[in-house]
Design an enzyme around this catalytic site. Structure first.
Site, PDB file in Angstrom:
ATOM      1  N   ASP A  33       7.834  -3.692  13.829  1.00 39.76           N
ATOM      2  CA  ASP A  33       8.590  -2.445  13.735  1.00 39.76           C
ATOM      3  C   ASP A  33       8.800  -1.800  15.101  1.00 39.76           C
ATOM      4  OD1 ASP A  33       5.851  -2.084  13.778  1.00 39.76           O
ATOM      5  OD2 ASP A  33       5.861  -0.298  12.521  1.00 39.76           O
ATOM      6  N   ASP A  53       0.814  -1.218   0.000  1.00 45.30           N
ATOM      7  CA  ASP A  53       0.000   0.000   0.000  1.00 45.30           C
ATOM      8  C   ASP A  53       0.847   1.266   0.000  1.00 45.30           C
ATOM      9  OD1 ASP A  53       0.943  -0.354   2.545  1.00 45.30           O
ATOM     10  OD2 ASP A  53      -1.010  -0.241   3.540  1.00 45.30           O
TER      11      ASP A  53
END
Length: 616
Positions: free
Chosen positions: A443, A362
């Site tokens: 992350d 995306d």
């Protein structure tokens, strides 16, 4: 003799009459059974809705094939079946909410697209209309509401549905149930609505079964006989929702040959595109990737989390390799396991690669995306204090950036288009990667002091990626509009990055110190919410805010909120200092007394202490 003949004739008449009555009774029984079995018309009339006259006529045409469609709308689920085969059954309730849409091939009934639009939340109405616009004419559209799908279904969406022939869309209200089946050209096959009696209750469960006549219209376009169009023909016979890709006139090109990057320091660095089951996002991503100077199909791999056919077909259509694996864990844990499996696969597939560029399905990339990494990759060789090079600036909004050639060092790991070293992954990350039982954000784990060990990432002032995805595990349209929509993507194709040699640790400290020596403190008595807080007169300015220790982010997060940038946690800082542009002036924000740069603060200046509003 005459009397005998008359009596015999009467008996014949009676027999014929009895047989006629038996035949009529049998017909009535079959008719009643047919109404019960195909009960859609019975369901429609109580609510004032009706089947389109064309449906009534065609359903009796025994010479034409029909497609059996069953749809279900209720509080906890949405279901769509075609010819008794499951096309879509909603998952858990949190994923079910909204309008579910299935696009069917008008000749075969095969599902060509399934989407869910959470129109309870803002932003999804626009996505719904955009999707419907991208569907080819004459396709059969099935709409079903699960839980709630009307709160942010406003005039634009309702008008679009009304144009398709819906009679109920304009009056759908909170927690109404709704089913609607129509051809995109405006032929309605059936519609029903269950009205909620009040705000605390849902409309009744709806189930509608229809026999829809299959179309005899042409299903293919007269495209020229080329290898590109052979791939297009195969893909467009199976999937829809890709707009002009499948248009008969002037279809979108997929024969993309980007020019090489010369000179290039990253010619042998592979690119992995992390993907899930959002094929329409992947298609948009690959379109921008394969139009970018320096892209090499031979080095691009789409890593798909699960065995999904459509994203695999998109990768094949665009001429790039794909890799699929069995999903592990759930939600954020599943994403983390996907990253580990994909990164391991990339370094194993390209054993001579020292680095991998990591992208996501995306993201759009800038025209100089590969040039950016080519100009900065050498820093990873020269400076062991670097953790990564990223194309993303967490503070990179339209109103807080200025210079496409400017680079920063930051303590956090931004991701969203980044360069990962083999040595770091194989020796540190892979052995310690969170196991499937830990539902961690991969992350956030990489940003921990335990893993980062004081190392930093290099980022641009203006990002080289743009996050366009509005739906996902941790994303919805409202969140996207609040934090991602106003990010800026560089559009200049040949940017020369400035002072890359000064991004090594020792030289960067000199850069920061020189800026602070030139910087003028703003008037700290002016409210931070005021437009006058940062002067418009040209110059370099500095703001000192309260930051007692490494974990004290309150003043920064409140200030970030005032600046209308990311304010959910602290990102994009370097040793307690942030760099951004406001009113086209460079602004440095220093957290005191924590940051070592507080030594530049005038002694009579008190750092600004900001507090979050108290919850009532």
């Amino acid at each position: 003799m005459a009397f005998w003949r008359v009596g015999r004739l009467r008996r014949c008449y009676k027999t014929v009459a009895i047989l006629a009555l038996l035949i009529m009774a049998a017909c009535n029984i079959l008719y009643i059974y047919d109404l019960i079995h195909h009960h859609d018309i019975l369901q429609l009339k109580p609510n004032g809705l009706d089947v389109h006259p064309l449906h009534k006529t065609r359903s009796k045409d025994s010479t034409r094939k029909t497609i059996k469609i069953k749809v279900f709308s209720g509080k906890e689920k949405a279901e769509i079946y075609v010819n008794d085969k499951e096309v879509h059954v909603s998952e858990e309730q949190t994923r079910a909410r909204g309008i579910h849409v299935a696009v069917l091939n008008q000749a075969t009934g095969e599902a060509m697209a399934v989407r869910v639009f959470d129109t309870y939340l803002p932003g999804n109405e626009e996505t719904l209309v955009s999707f419907l616009d991208s569907v080819m004419d004459e396709r059969i559209l099935c709409f079903v509401i699960a839980d709630e799908g009307t709160f942010f279904l406003k005039d634009v969406g309702r008008s679009y549905l009304e144009a398709l022939g819906s009679k109920a869309s304009s009056t759908l209200h909170w927690r109404d149930t709704w089913v609607f089946v129509a051809a995109k050209v405006g032929v309605v096959y059936g519609e029903d609505v269950g009205k909620a009696i009040d705000l605390q209750h849902w409309g009744q469960n709806l189930q509608m079964t229809l026999l829809v006549p299959s179309s005899e219209s042409s299903l293919s376009c007269d495209w020229p006989d080329t290898a590109e169009n052979e791939k297009r023909k195969t893909f467009c016979s199976l999937y829809d929702g890709y707009g002009s890709l499948c248009a008969c006139d002037n279809p979108l090109s997929i024969d993309l040959t980007p020019p090489p990057l010369s000179p290039s320091n990253i010619a042998d660095i592979p690119v992995v595109v992390m993907a899930s089951n959002r094929a329409e996002y992947l298609f948009r991503m690959l379109q921008t990737l394969l139009r970018t100077r320096g892209a090499n199909r031979e080095l691009i791999v789409v890593a798909i989390d699960g065995y999904y056919k459509e994203p695999e077909a998109v990768a094949k259509l665009m001429g790039v390799a794909s890799f699929q694996h069995e999903p592990k864990s759930q939600r954020n844990g599943r994403i983390a396991q996907h990253y580990k499996a994909s990164l391991t696969n990339m370094f194993d597939t390209f054993p001579s690669a020292k680095y991998v560029i990591v992208l996501e399905e995306d993201l759009e990339i800038s025209p100089d995306f590969f040039s950016y990494f080519s100009q900065t990759v050498h820093l990873m060789e020269e400076d062991s204090s670097l953790y990564c090079i990223s194309a993303w600036n967490d503070q990179g909004y339209k109103h807080t950036t200025h210079d496409p050639g400017l680079l920063y060092r930051v303590d956090t790991m931004p991701g969203l288009g980044w360069l990962l070293g083999r040595k770091l992954y194989k020796e540190e990350l892979e052995p310690k990667w969170p196991t499937p039982d830990k539902l961690w954000d991969w992350d956030m784990w990489m940003r921990t002091d335990y893993m980062r060990k004081g190392r930093e990432c290099v980022i641009p002032d203006i990002s080289r990626t743009f996050h366009f995805g509005k739906s996902g595990t941790n994303m919805n349209p409202y969140f996207h509009d609040r934090y991602f929509k106003n990010h800026i993507l560089n559009q200049i194709p040949d940017v020369v990055m400035k002072d890359t040699d000064k991004m090594v640790q020792e030289k960067y400290e000199i850069v920061i110190e020189n800026l602070l020596q030139k910087a003028v403190p703003v008037d700290h008595s002016v409210p931070t919410t005021s437009d006058a807080f940062i002067p418009s007169a040209e110059g370099i300015y500095v703001v000192y805010i309260a930051k007692e220790n490494a974990a004290d982010w309150e003043s920064w997060i409140v200030l970030a909120s005032h600046f209308k940038i990311w304010d959910l946690d602290a990102r994009g800082f370097h040793k307690g200092l942030w760099r951004l542009w406001i009113n086209n002036n460079q602004v440095l924000i220093v957290g005191c007394p924590f940051s070592k740069y507080c030594s530049f603060k005038p002694q009579d200046l008190t750092p600004i202490k900001l507090e979050k509003p108290k919850k009532q």
